[in-house]
Scaffold this active site. Structure first.
Site, PDB file in Angstrom:
ATOM      1  CG  ASN A   7      33.310  69.183 -27.147  1.00  0.00           C
ATOM      2  OD1 ASN A   7      33.089  70.312 -26.729  1.00  0.00           O
ATOM      3  ND2 ASN A   7      33.651  68.202 -26.344  1.00  0.00           N
ATOM      4  CG  HIS A  10      36.441  75.079 -25.821  1.00  0.00           C
ATOM      5  ND1 HIS A  10      36.710  75.143 -24.471  1.00  0.00           N
ATOM      6  CD2 HIS A  10      37.090  73.988 -26.267  1.00  0.00           C
ATOM      7  CE1 HIS A  10      37.503  74.142 -24.131  1.00  0.00           C
ATOM      8  NE2 HIS A  10      37.742  73.420 -25.208  1.00  0.00           N
ATOM      9  CG  HIS A  43      33.406  67.020 -20.398  1.00  0.00           C
ATOM     10  ND1 HIS A  43      34.772  66.875 -20.425  1.00  0.00           N
ATOM     11  CD2 HIS A  43      33.003  66.445 -19.245  1.00  0.00           C
ATOM     12  CE1 HIS A  43      35.166  66.228 -19.337  1.00  0.00           C
ATOM     13  NE2 HIS A  43      34.115  65.972 -18.603  1.00  0.00           N
ATOM     14  NE  ARG A  45      36.799  69.564 -16.825  1.00  0.00           N
ATOM     15  CZ  ARG A  45      37.779  68.780 -17.299  1.00  0.00           C
ATOM     16  NH1 ARG A  45      37.872  68.527 -18.587  1.00  0.00           N
ATOM     17  NH2 ARG A  45      38.683  68.273 -16.486  1.00  0.00           N
ATOM     18  NE  ARG A  49      37.656  73.068 -16.191  1.00  0.00           N
ATOM     19  CZ  ARG A  49      38.809  72.393 -16.283  1.00  0.00           C
ATOM     20  NH1 ARG A  49      39.494  72.411 -17.416  1.00  0.00           N
ATOM     21  NH2 ARG A  49      39.285  71.733 -15.256  1.00  0.00           N
ATOM     22  CD  GLU A  70      34.251  64.614 -23.379  1.00  0.00           C
ATOM     23  OE1 GLU A  70      35.293  64.892 -22.786  1.00  0.00           O
ATOM     24  OE2 GLU A  70      33.962  65.097 -24.486  1.00  0.00           O
ATOM     25  CB  THR A 101      39.861  64.663 -21.338  1.00  0.00           C
ATOM     26  OG1 THR A 101      38.603  65.302 -21.130  1.00  0.00           O
ATOM     27  CG2 THR A 101      39.811  63.257 -20.783  1.00  0.00           C
ATOM     28  CD  GLU A 151      35.950  60.253 -28.337  1.00  0.00           C
ATOM     29  OE1 GLU A 151      34.708  60.340 -28.416  1.00  0.00           O
ATOM     30  OE2 GLU A 151      36.699  61.231 -28.133  1.00  0.00           O
ATOM     31  CG  HIS A 191      41.860  64.801 -26.580  1.00  0.00           C
ATOM     32  ND1 HIS A 191      42.924  65.648 -26.472  1.00  0.00           N
ATOM     33  CD2 HIS A 191      41.080  65.040 -25.503  1.00  0.00           C
ATOM     34  CE1 HIS A 191      42.803  66.352 -25.377  1.00  0.00           C
ATOM     35  NE2 HIS A 191      41.690  66.015 -24.769  1.00  0.00           N
TER      36      HIS A 191
HETATM   37  N1  PXP Z   1      36.916  63.436 -26.982  1.00  0.00           N
HETATM   38  C1  PXP Z   1      37.090  63.571 -25.647  1.00  0.00           C
HETATM   39  C2  PXP Z   1      36.937  62.360 -24.795  1.00  0.00           C
HETATM   40  C3  PXP Z   1      37.400  64.807 -25.066  1.00  0.00           C
HETATM   41  O1  PXP Z   1      37.572  64.903 -23.744  1.00  0.00           O
HETATM   42  C4  PXP Z   1      37.501  65.924 -25.912  1.00  0.00           C
HETATM   43  C5  PXP Z   1      37.762  67.268 -25.292  1.00  0.00           C
HETATM   44  O2  PXP Z   1      36.633  67.692 -24.613  1.00  0.00           O
HETATM   45  C6  PXP Z   1      37.304  65.755 -27.284  1.00  0.00           C
HETATM   46  C7  PXP Z   1      37.040  64.495 -27.803  1.00  0.00           C
HETATM   47  C8  PXP Z   1      37.429  66.901 -28.224  1.00  0.00           C
HETATM   48  O3  PXP Z   1      38.767  67.292 -28.183  1.00  0.00           O
HETATM   49  P1  PXP Z   1      39.234  68.624 -28.918  1.00  0.00           P
HETATM   50  O4  PXP Z   1      38.534  69.758 -28.219  1.00  0.00           O
HETATM   51  O5  PXP Z   1      40.700  68.624 -28.702  1.00  0.00           O
HETATM   52  O6  PXP Z   1      38.814  68.495 -30.343  1.00  0.00           O
END
Ligand code: PXP
Length: 244
Positions: A7, A10, A43, A45, A49, A70, A101, A151, A191
């Site tokens: 992901n 960031h 994602h 949003r 952001r 996402e 999330t 997931e 997550h």
């Molecule tokens: N899965 C989902 C559904 C999420 O919302 C997130 C955060 O965007 C992640 C995975 C990845 O989580 P992390 O950034 O904590 O690894």
């Protein structure tokens, strides 16, 4: 073997802190793929952001593995998904004030609003995943809604306060993963996963793909994205399929 989705939200968070163009999330996606990521997750949003609409469009063109969007089941985002058409979409709940999330999407409570959204996404040929809490009832509801993948929310495992709590959460995840597999669903997890907790998770729970963002991007600050992804990919490869 378990796949690794990276992901890259960031990277966009950092870019947006200065309002310019650096660092570019598309460049991050390409670097992650080169280092072994099996898919790229972002994602969009509702408050935009981090990842923005144009990032998604550019990612759709640049990503050569599989792009997973996402998204909240909100009409403007559904329309964006239908326009850009990523290979996979993952439905998540969204609250404006949350830092990230916070929980799975309640497929039982929101069945009526989710059904038409999922129907449109499936009808357009996208693979649909739903982010759910590790509860067999949520897994069954996701299956009834037509999702191909769930997931499982690993937040409670990642944030466990001690070994006993972690073990309880692993058992919950294991039970939910078994129920999902039995229902014919693909099982993903994500997550809060990091370089320390990924091994025990995959040793206990059969997962086709883990989606990881924050810990990989954090490590990249010190060691570079290539090294951060390669190290995580090595841990996933080592641990996947080692036990149940
Ligand atoms: N899965 C989902 C559904 C999420 O919302 C997130 C955060 O965007 C992640 C995975 C990845 O989580 P992390 O950034 O904590 O690894």
């Amino acid at each position: 073997m378990t796949l690794l989705g990276v992901n890259i939200d960031h990277v966009a968070t950092l870019r947006n802190a200065r309002g310019g163009t650096e660092p570019d999330p598309v460049q991050a996606a390409l670097a992650a793929e080169k280092a072994g990521a099996d898919s790229i997750v972002c994602h969009v949003r509702e408050d935009r952001r981090h990842i923005r609409d144009d990032d998604l469009r550019r990612l759709r063109k640049a990503v050569t593995t599989s792009l997973q969007l996402e998204m909240a089941p909100a009409e403007p985002i559904v329309r964006l998904a239908l326009e850009v058409h990523p290979l996979e979409v993952m439905l998540v709940p969204e609250r404006r004030q949350e830092v990230t999330t916070e929980g799975g999407l309640d497929c039982l409570a929101h069945r009526a609003t989710l059904a038409p959204v999922i129907g449109r996404l499936l009808g357009a040929g996208m693979c649909v995943s739903i982010f759910v809490d590790a509860e067999p009832s949520q897994v069954a509801a996701a299956r009834d809604l037509g999702a191909q993948t769930v997931e499982l929310h690993t937040g409670p495992y990642s944030h466990a306060h001690n070994a006993s709590d972690a073990s309880t959460q692993l058992t919950r995840l294991h039970t939910a993963a078994l129920a999902a597999a039995k229902a014919g669903l693909h099982v993903h997890a994500g997550h809060g996963l990091n370089y320390d907790n990924i091994g025990p998770l995959l040793a206990r729970v059969a997962v086709a793909k883990v989606n990881i963002g924050h810990s990989v991007i954090s490590r990249a600050v010190f060691y570079g994205l290539d090294a951060a992804v390669r190290e995580m990919k090595g841990l996933v490869r080592q641990a996947s399929g080692t036990g149940r």
